[in-house]
Design an enzyme around this catalytic site. Structure first.
Site, short mmCIF file in Angstrom:
data_model
loop_
_atom_site.label_atom_id
_atom_site.label_comp_id
_atom_site.label_asym_id
_atom_site.label_seq_id
_atom_site.Cartn_x
_atom_site.Cartn_y
_atom_site.Cartn_z
N CYS A 10 29.58 -2.41 -50.38
CA CYS A 10 28.46 -1.48 -50.48
C CYS A 10 27.39 -1.94 -49.50
O CYS A 10 26.97 -3.10 -49.54
CB CYS A 10 27.93 -1.48 -51.91
N CYS B 207 40.99 1.26 -49.77
CA CYS B 207 41.68 0.80 -50.97
C CYS B 207 40.64 0.09 -51.83
O CYS B 207 40.19 -1.00 -51.50
CB CYS B 207 42.81 -0.13 -50.55
ZN LIG Z 1 25.92 -1.23 -54.29
#
Ligand SMILES: [Zn+2]
Length: 148
Positions: free
Chosen positions: A114, A137
């Site tokens: 992220c 994935c």
């Molecule tokens: Zn995050």
């Protein structure tokens, strides 16, 4: 659309700037995540394959980061890869995800995290469906499904 050449460029030359950053200490993450979520997202673990019902779930919706809630993937980009992990062929926004070279286990792979909070999500491979040819994935425990 992100293609493999872009993945390599981000990995080698630097990632796109995220819209915002979320940074917490290990202790703070431990308080809001389950032990398994913490292990996968903060310590780069991998859940067992076929361990989540998310793999075979193809309802419309949006997938967000388990840690910080940033929107990462649209269910429209999800496909059945047969690997036992939720697989997407494209992120929702180019700057939602960051790419890092991962040389663990004697392989060279591209780790995806992220871009907002650095949560480990999984890896991206150049063997996905056209037109992008990418296969993200992703560990199901790194994701939260949000209904539209
Ligand atoms: Zn995050």
């Amino acid at each position: 659309m992100i293609k493999w050449a872009d993945v390599i460029r981000f990995t080698n030359k630097g990632n796109p700037t995220p819209d915002k950053r979320v940074e917490k200490s290990e202790e703070e993450w431990k308080q809001i995540l389950t032990p398994e979520e913490f292990q996968v997202t903060r310590l780069k673990g991998t859940e067992r394959s076929f361990s989540s019902e998310l793999c075979s779930l193809f309802d419309p919706g949006i997938y967000a980061c388990k840690c910080c809630g940033t929107i990462l993937f649209d269910a429209n980009e999800k496909f059945e890869s047969g690997t036992g992990w939720p697989s997407f062929t494209q992120p929702l926004k180019e700057n939602a995800i960051a790419y890092h070279a991962d040389k663990s286990y004697g392989m060279i792979r591209v780790e995806v995290v992220c871009n907002t909070c650095d949560a480990h999500l999984g890896h991206v491979f150049p063997d996905g469906p056209e037109p992008s040819g990418l296969r993200y994935c992703i560990n199901a425990v790194s994701l939260n499904k949000i209904k539209e």
